[in-house]
Motif scaffolding. Sequence first.
Motif, PDB file in Angstrom:
ATOM      1  N   SER A 116       0.844  -1.240   0.091  1.00  0.00           N
ATOM      2  CA  SER A 116       0.040   0.032   0.006  1.00  0.00           C
ATOM      3  C   SER A 116       0.772   1.416   0.110  1.00  0.00           C
ATOM      4  O   SER A 116       0.200   2.341  -0.013  1.00  0.00           O
ATOM      5  N   TYR A 117       2.045   1.196  -0.095  1.00  0.00           N
ATOM      6  CA  TYR A 117       2.988   2.355   0.035  1.00  0.00           C
ATOM      7  C   TYR A 117       3.174   2.848  -1.485  1.00  0.00           C
ATOM      8  O   TYR A 117       3.433   2.272  -2.235  1.00  0.00           O
ATOM      9  N   LYS A 118       2.674   4.139  -1.491  1.00  0.00           N
ATOM     10  CA  LYS A 118       2.627   4.718  -2.841  1.00  0.00           C
ATOM     11  C   LYS A 118       3.650   5.886  -3.305  1.00  0.00           C
ATOM     12  O   LYS A 118       3.243   6.948  -3.849  1.00  0.00           O
ATOM     13  N   GLY A 119       4.784   5.554  -2.968  1.00  0.00           N
ATOM     14  CA  GLY A 119       5.633   6.893  -3.100  1.00  0.00           C
ATOM     15  C   GLY A 119       7.218   6.039  -3.237  1.00  0.00           C
ATOM     16  O   GLY A 119       7.189   4.924  -3.187  1.00  0.00           O
ATOM     17  N   HIS A 120       8.165   7.035  -3.349  1.00  0.00           N
ATOM     18  CA  HIS A 120       9.481   6.320  -3.510  1.00  0.00           C
ATOM     19  C   HIS A 120       9.960   5.997  -1.960  1.00  0.00           C
ATOM     20  O   HIS A 120       9.539   6.286  -1.043  1.00  0.00           O
ATOM     21  N   SER A 121      11.178   5.260  -1.713  1.00  0.00           N
ATOM     22  CA  SER A 121      11.644   4.965  -0.648  1.00  0.00           C
ATOM     23  C   SER A 121      11.828   6.327   0.045  1.00  0.00           C
ATOM     24  O   SER A 121      12.436   7.308  -0.557  1.00  0.00           O
ATOM     25  N   LEU A 122      12.072   6.133   1.460  1.00  0.00           N
ATOM     26  CA  LEU A 122      12.039   7.468   2.229  1.00  0.00           C
ATOM     27  C   LEU A 122      13.427   7.954   2.038  1.00  0.00           C
ATOM     28  O   LEU A 122      14.630   7.658   2.166  1.00  0.00           O
ATOM     29  N   SER A 123      13.156   9.532   1.890  1.00  0.00           N
ATOM     30  CA  SER A 123      14.699  10.261   1.645  1.00  0.00           C
ATOM     31  C   SER A 123      14.397  11.527   2.220  1.00  0.00           C
ATOM     32  O   SER A 123      13.500  11.723   2.756  1.00  0.00           O
ATOM     33  N   MET A 124      15.522  12.330   1.942  1.00  0.00           N
ATOM     34  CA  MET A 124      15.567  13.702   2.573  1.00  0.00           C
ATOM     35  C   MET A 124      14.531  14.279   1.991  1.00  0.00           C
ATOM     36  O   MET A 124      13.960  14.261   0.873  1.00  0.00           O
ATOM     37  N   SER A 125      13.842  15.172   2.804  1.00  0.00           N
ATOM     38  CA  SER A 125      12.544  16.199   2.614  1.00  0.00           C
ATOM     39  C   SER A 125      11.536  15.432   2.883  1.00  0.00           C
ATOM     40  O   SER A 125      10.245  15.991   2.763  1.00  0.00           O
ATOM     41  N   ASP A 126      11.224  14.187   2.942  1.00  0.00           N
ATOM     42  CA  ASP A 126      10.197  13.606   3.389  1.00  0.00           C
ATOM     43  C   ASP A 126       9.804  13.654   4.972  1.00  0.00           C
ATOM     44  O   ASP A 126      10.594  14.219   5.572  1.00  0.00           O
ATOM     45  N   VAL A 127       8.610  13.329   5.261  1.00  0.00           N
ATOM     46  CA  VAL A 127       8.238  13.688   6.625  1.00  0.00           C
ATOM     47  C   VAL A 127       7.486  12.637   7.198  1.00  0.00           C
ATOM     48  O   VAL A 127       6.818  11.668   6.528  1.00  0.00           O
ATOM     49  N   LEU A 128       8.202  12.107   8.360  1.00  0.00           N
ATOM     50  CA  LEU A 128       7.419  10.973   8.982  1.00  0.00           C
ATOM     51  C   LEU A 128       6.507  11.230  10.285  1.00  0.00           C
ATOM     52  O   LEU A 128       6.863  12.260  10.822  1.00  0.00           O
ATOM     53  N   GLU A 129       5.291  10.879  10.098  1.00  0.00           N
ATOM     54  CA  GLU A 129       4.341  11.174  11.093  1.00  0.00           C
ATOM     55  C   GLU A 129       3.836  10.162  12.106  1.00  0.00           C
ATOM     56  O   GLU A 129       3.536   9.029  11.581  1.00  0.00           O
ATOM     57  N   LEU A 130       4.220  10.043  13.424  1.00  0.00           N
ATOM     58  CA  LEU A 130       3.912   9.025  14.181  1.00  0.00           C
ATOM     59  C   LEU A 130       2.877   9.640  15.025  1.00  0.00           C
ATOM     60  O   LEU A 130       2.706  10.612  15.574  1.00  0.00           O
ATOM     61  N   TYR A 131       1.297   9.016  15.060  1.00  0.00           N
ATOM     62  CA  TYR A 131       0.337   9.478  15.480  1.00  0.00           C
ATOM     63  C   TYR A 131      -0.560   8.244  16.486  1.00  0.00           C
ATOM     64  O   TYR A 131      -0.184   7.035  16.200  1.00  0.00           O
ATOM     65  N   ASP A 132      -1.248   8.687  17.295  1.00  0.00           N
ATOM     66  CA  ASP A 132      -2.459   7.935  17.861  1.00  0.00           C
ATOM     67  C   ASP A 132      -3.343   8.858  18.270  1.00  0.00           C
ATOM     68  O   ASP A 132      -3.608  10.024  17.715  1.00  0.00           O
ATOM     69  N   GLY A 133      -4.309   8.063  19.198  1.00  0.00           N
ATOM     70  CA  GLY A 133      -5.581   8.960  19.501  1.00  0.00           C
ATOM     71  C   GLY A 133      -5.121  10.085  20.162  1.00  0.00           C
ATOM     72  O   GLY A 133      -6.052  10.993  20.403  1.00  0.00           O
ATOM     73  N   THR A 134      -4.065  10.488  20.730  1.00  0.00           N
ATOM     74  CA  THR A 134      -3.850  11.514  21.461  1.00  0.00           C
ATOM     75  C   THR A 134      -3.060  12.542  20.567  1.00  0.00           C
ATOM     76  O   THR A 134      -2.825  14.035  21.340  1.00  0.00           O
ATOM     77  N   GLY A 135      -2.843  12.359  19.386  1.00  0.00           N
ATOM     78  CA  GLY A 135      -2.206  13.607  18.619  1.00  0.00           C
ATOM     79  C   GLY A 135      -1.156  13.010  17.706  1.00  0.00           C
ATOM     80  O   GLY A 135      -0.885  11.707  17.507  1.00  0.00           O
ATOM     81  N   SER A 136      -0.314  13.652  17.195  1.00  0.00           N
ATOM     82  CA  SER A 136       0.793  13.585  15.997  1.00  0.00           C
ATOM     83  C   SER A 136       1.843  14.370  16.307  1.00  0.00           C
ATOM     84  O   SER A 136       1.978  15.414  16.786  1.00  0.00           O
ATOM     85  N   SER A 137       3.121  13.591  16.094  1.00  0.00           N
ATOM     86  CA  SER A 137       4.480  14.335  16.035  1.00  0.00           C
ATOM     87  C   SER A 137       5.005  13.928  14.691  1.00  0.00           C
ATOM     88  O   SER A 137       4.765  13.068  13.930  1.00  0.00           O
ATOM     89  N   PHE A 138       5.529  15.011  14.012  1.00  0.00           N
ATOM     90  CA  PHE A 138       6.208  15.034  12.654  1.00  0.00           C
ATOM     91  C   PHE A 138       7.652  15.277  12.536  1.00  0.00           C
ATOM     92  O   PHE A 138       8.273  16.173  13.451  1.00  0.00           O
ATOM     93  N   TYR A 139       8.169  14.508  11.951  1.00  0.00           N
ATOM     94  CA  TYR A 139       9.939  14.437  11.756  1.00  0.00           C
ATOM     95  C   TYR A 139      10.250  14.592  10.125  1.00  0.00           C
ATOM     96  O   TYR A 139      10.016  13.903   9.364  1.00  0.00           O
ATOM     97  N   TYR A 140      11.062  15.866  10.191  1.00  0.00           N
ATOM     98  CA  TYR A 140      11.470  15.960   8.704  1.00  0.00           C
ATOM     99  C   TYR A 140      12.798  14.947   8.669  1.00  0.00           C
ATOM    100  O   TYR A 140      13.734  14.951   9.337  1.00  0.00           O
ATOM    101  N   VAL A 141      13.001  14.384   7.483  1.00  0.00           N
ATOM    102  CA  VAL A 141      14.081  13.724   7.320  1.00  0.00           C
ATOM    103  C   VAL A 141      15.298  14.387   6.643  1.00  0.00           C
ATOM    104  O   VAL A 141      15.081  14.813   5.634  1.00  0.00           O
ATOM    105  N   ASP A 142      16.148  14.420   7.677  1.00  0.00           N
ATOM    106  CA  ASP A 142      17.439  15.567   7.228  1.00  0.00           C
ATOM    107  C   ASP A 142      18.535  14.842   6.693  1.00  0.00           C
ATOM    108  O   ASP A 142      18.328  13.612   6.603  1.00  0.00           O
ATOM    109  N   ARG A 143      19.579  15.621   6.518  1.00  0.00           N
ATOM    110  CA  ARG A 143      20.869  15.028   6.048  1.00  0.00           C
ATOM    111  C   ARG A 143      21.331  13.972   6.875  1.00  0.00           C
ATOM    112  O   ARG A 143      21.702  12.833   6.467  1.00  0.00           O
ATOM    113  N   ILE A 144      21.363  14.144   8.143  1.00  0.00           N
ATOM    114  CA  ILE A 144      21.739  13.348   9.195  1.00  0.00           C
ATOM    115  C   ILE A 144      20.595  13.320  10.284  1.00  0.00           C
ATOM    116  O   ILE A 144      20.378  14.349  11.036  1.00  0.00           O
TER     117      ILE A 144
END
Length: 187
Positions: free
Chosen positions: A139-167
Amino acid sequence: MNQIRIENGIIMYYGSRAGRVEDGCAVVDPMFRGDELCRFLERQRQVQKVQWMDGMFDRLMAVGQEAGTAQGLKNIRVWQLKPDVDVYMKFIGYEEMCRKFGPPDKENYRAVYDGAAQTNDLEALYRKFGNDGSALPASYKGHSLSMSDVLELYDGTGSSFYYVDRIGFQEIGFTAPQQAQGQTMQL
């Protein structure tokens, strides 16, 4: 013995952990989707809603007999820049993105994956989604995870977002800009 049942909040489908029921919502791995399971879930009084989420089977199998420990795991969304954004926004570090284009704007991104994570560890998630792409979920509809992508971790209490940086990753506030209610434009 019932082939489909709910034991301690875990949906058992012919001996496999197919999903879980929490607060009236059944979260089930889509690989088990079928008429028989759907009819079973419709008949359950404690299930008001069914959500199909990739990775639930893997998550429940990873926690073994202690299925309750899965409660602390968050779900994941992978956000990637839309195809029509400025090409120079893609595959750049966080500081360069902010300097040239401003902070990452949710309006420029689209979700390419939404599923259950087996871990909340960002580095482990990067290894899972950032390799050569050969092991990405169907069901993954993009390219493999790379710089400038964003990971969102979420549950019923809310979300946290993380930009994939150089390191590593840069935690960001990732909300679409909205005009405050009652605010009007003046000339």
